[in-house]
Design a protein around this motif. Structure first.
Motif, PDB file in Angstrom:
ATOM      1  N   ARG A   1       5.253   9.930   8.664  1.00 16.58           N
ATOM      2  CA  ARG A   1       5.726   8.976   9.910  1.00 16.58           C
ATOM      3  C   ARG A   1       4.305   8.444  10.263  1.00 16.58           C
ATOM      4  NH1 ARG A   1       9.589   9.525  15.208  1.00 16.58           N
ATOM      5  NH2 ARG A   1       9.031   7.259  15.935  1.00 16.58           N
ATOM      6  N   ARG A   2       3.252   9.207  10.501  1.00 14.17           N
ATOM      7  CA  ARG A   2       2.088   8.970  10.896  1.00 14.17           C
ATOM      8  C   ARG A   2       1.291   7.854  10.054  1.00 14.17           C
ATOM      9  NH1 ARG A   2      -2.928   9.767   9.801  1.00 14.17           N
ATOM     10  NH2 ARG A   2      -2.528  11.525   8.370  1.00 14.17           N
ATOM     11  N   VAL A   3       1.320   7.870   8.892  1.00 13.71           N
ATOM     12  CA  VAL A   3       0.433   7.199   7.998  1.00 13.71           C
ATOM     13  C   VAL A   3       1.387   5.976   7.670  1.00 13.71           C
ATOM     14  CG1 VAL A   3      -0.708   9.209   6.851  1.00 13.71           C
ATOM     15  CG2 VAL A   3       1.621   8.228   5.516  1.00 13.71           C
ATOM     16  N   LEU A   4       2.696   5.736   7.706  1.00 14.14           N
ATOM     17  CA  LEU A   4       3.428   4.826   7.769  1.00 14.14           C
ATOM     18  C   LEU A   4       3.341   3.550   8.803  1.00 14.14           C
ATOM     19  CD1 LEU A   4       7.073   5.919   6.576  1.00 14.14           C
ATOM     20  CD2 LEU A   4       5.286   4.276   5.254  1.00 14.14           C
ATOM     21  N   ARG A   5       3.095   2.349   8.266  1.00 17.41           N
ATOM     22  CA  ARG A   5       3.014   1.302   9.271  1.00 17.41           C
ATOM     23  C   ARG A   5       4.638   1.062   9.872  1.00 17.41           C
ATOM     24  NH1 ARG A   5       6.363  -2.849   7.469  1.00 17.41           N
ATOM     25  NH2 ARG A   5       6.462  -3.300   5.325  1.00 17.41           N
TER      26      ARG A   5
ATOM     27  N   ARG B   1       0.775  -1.181  -0.022  1.00 18.12           N
ATOM     28  CA  ARG B   1      -0.062   0.066   0.095  1.00 18.12           C
ATOM     29  C   ARG B   1       0.798   1.264   0.086  1.00 18.12           C
ATOM     30  NH1 ARG B   1      -4.900  -1.225   4.206  1.00 18.12           N
ATOM     31  NH2 ARG B   1      -3.061  -1.371   5.876  1.00 18.12           N
ATOM     32  N   VAL B   2       0.648   2.125  -0.773  1.00 16.44           N
ATOM     33  CA  VAL B   2       1.615   3.380  -1.152  1.00 16.44           C
ATOM     34  C   VAL B   2       0.759   4.420  -1.117  1.00 16.44           C
ATOM     35  CG1 VAL B   2       3.338   4.192  -2.836  1.00 16.44           C
ATOM     36  CG2 VAL B   2       2.875   1.870  -2.722  1.00 16.44           C
ATOM     37  N   VAL B   3       1.340   5.608  -0.612  1.00 12.27           N
ATOM     38  CA  VAL B   3       0.949   7.129  -0.510  1.00 12.27           C
ATOM     39  C   VAL B   3       1.800   7.783  -1.278  1.00 12.27           C
ATOM     40  CG1 VAL B   3       0.172   9.124   0.811  1.00 12.27           C
ATOM     41  CG2 VAL B   3      -0.185   6.513   1.739  1.00 12.27           C
TER      42      VAL B   3
ATOM     43  N   VAL C   1      -2.861   2.262  -4.010  1.00 14.67           N
ATOM     44  CA  VAL C   1      -2.029   3.494  -3.801  1.00 14.67           C
ATOM     45  C   VAL C   1      -3.255   4.644  -3.771  1.00 14.67           C
ATOM     46  CG1 VAL C   1      -0.500   4.900  -5.253  1.00 14.67           C
ATOM     47  CG2 VAL C   1      -0.613   2.302  -5.682  1.00 14.67           C
ATOM     48  N   ILE C   2      -2.634   5.591  -3.007  1.00 13.85           N
ATOM     49  CA  ILE C   2      -3.364   7.028  -2.529  1.00 13.85           C
ATOM     50  C   ILE C   2      -2.646   8.343  -3.114  1.00 13.85           C
ATOM     51  CG2 ILE C   2      -4.332   8.374  -1.123  1.00 13.85           C
ATOM     52  CD1 ILE C   2      -5.288   6.016   0.464  1.00 13.85           C
ATOM     53  N   GLY C   3      -3.134   8.720  -4.045  1.00 14.33           N
ATOM     54  CA  GLY C   3      -2.174   9.914  -4.517  1.00 14.33           C
ATOM     55  C   GLY C   3      -2.815  11.284  -3.837  1.00 14.33           C
TER      56      GLY C   3
ATOM     57  N   VAL D   1      -4.893  10.174   5.110  1.00 14.51           N
ATOM     58  CA  VAL D   1      -4.789   8.734   5.256  1.00 14.51           C
ATOM     59  C   VAL D   1      -4.819   8.325   6.930  1.00 14.51           C
ATOM     60  CG1 VAL D   1      -3.143   7.040   4.482  1.00 14.51           C
ATOM     61  CG2 VAL D   1      -3.389   8.882   3.056  1.00 14.51           C
ATOM     62  N   GLU D   2      -5.218   7.133   6.980  1.00 12.87           N
ATOM     63  CA  GLU D   2      -5.302   6.618   8.362  1.00 12.87           C
ATOM     64  C   GLU D   2      -4.028   6.412   8.817  1.00 12.87           C
ATOM     65  OE1 GLU D   2      -6.927   2.165   8.549  1.00 12.87           O
ATOM     66  OE2 GLU D   2      -7.767   3.248   6.999  1.00 12.87           O
TER      67      GLU D   2
END
Length: 204
Positions: free
Chosen positions: A171-175, A81-83, A106-108, A143-144
């Motif tokens: 950093r927040r949206v990364l697992r 899953r990519v932002v 993917v979320i752009g 993004v969550e």
């Protein structure tokens, strides 16, 4: 969402308005000459696969305005899953979607409506169902928490005056264990304050 003057003394509203205006022109008039390179020739020069570019809609390719190739840093894997922060007309987002496949997503994220319109049209043209484009600032990613395996960006972070907030959002949206792959313009020397506060130089 960050508002008003940034810690650098830059009027964030005025800066964003000028950046939007510049990239609105890139979306609407992709063959116009800009002070930066754009389009297919640029993507090829930066090492994007020519065969893959040939499969992408013209709208996404002609308004490409990146500064590097974030995919050269590490391959994306199927199912990830990519932002894409500052996704523009969607070239990098669509490339990422081709890499992660239908099991990935993917979320752009971009703040320029005209770029988002082109990106959404390009995704619809090729029938991609694992791509979504959202209008927002890099300082407030829609993004969550912990959603992304990878965050990519290409020539967008240097246009954000509040980089601490941007990287906190990334950093927040990364697992946990996720990674960042971005290409951008950097300087190894301090920039004079007068230049930092010159919005024309930011957009240039």
């Amino acid at each position: 969402m960050a508002t008003g003057m940034s810690s650098t003394g830059v009027d964030e509203h005025a800066l964003r308005a000028q950046v939007r205006a510049k990239y609105r022109d890139v979306a609407r008039f992709p063959t116009r000459e800009f002070h930066f390179h754009t389009g297919r020739a640029l993507a090829e020069r930066l090492g994007y696969d020519e065969a893959l570019l040939a499969t992408l809609p013209a709208g996404a390719v002609e308004s490409f305005a990146g500064v590097g190739n974030p995919f050269s840093l590490h391959p994306l894997r199927a199912g990830e899953r990519v932002v894409d922060v500052g996704s523009g007309a969607g070239l990098d987002t669509l490339v990422a979607a081709s890499h992660v496949g239908p099991s990935g997503a993917v979320i752009g994220v971009d703040m320029t409506p005209e770029m988002l319109e082109k990106a959404r049209a390009a995704a619809a043209e090729v029938g991609l169902r694992n791509v979504e484009f959202r209008e927002a600032l890099a300082e407030a990613l829609p993004v969550e928490d912990g959603w992304a395996d990878v965050v990519i960006s290409n020539g967008a972070l240097n246009l954000c005056p509040d980089k601490s907030t941007v990287f906190a959002e990334i950093r927040r949206v990364l697992r946990p264990g996720g990674r960042v792959q971005f290409a951008d313009i950097v300087t190894g020397r301090p920039i004079p304050q007068a230049a930092v506060q010159n919005i024309d130089l930011w957009a240039a």
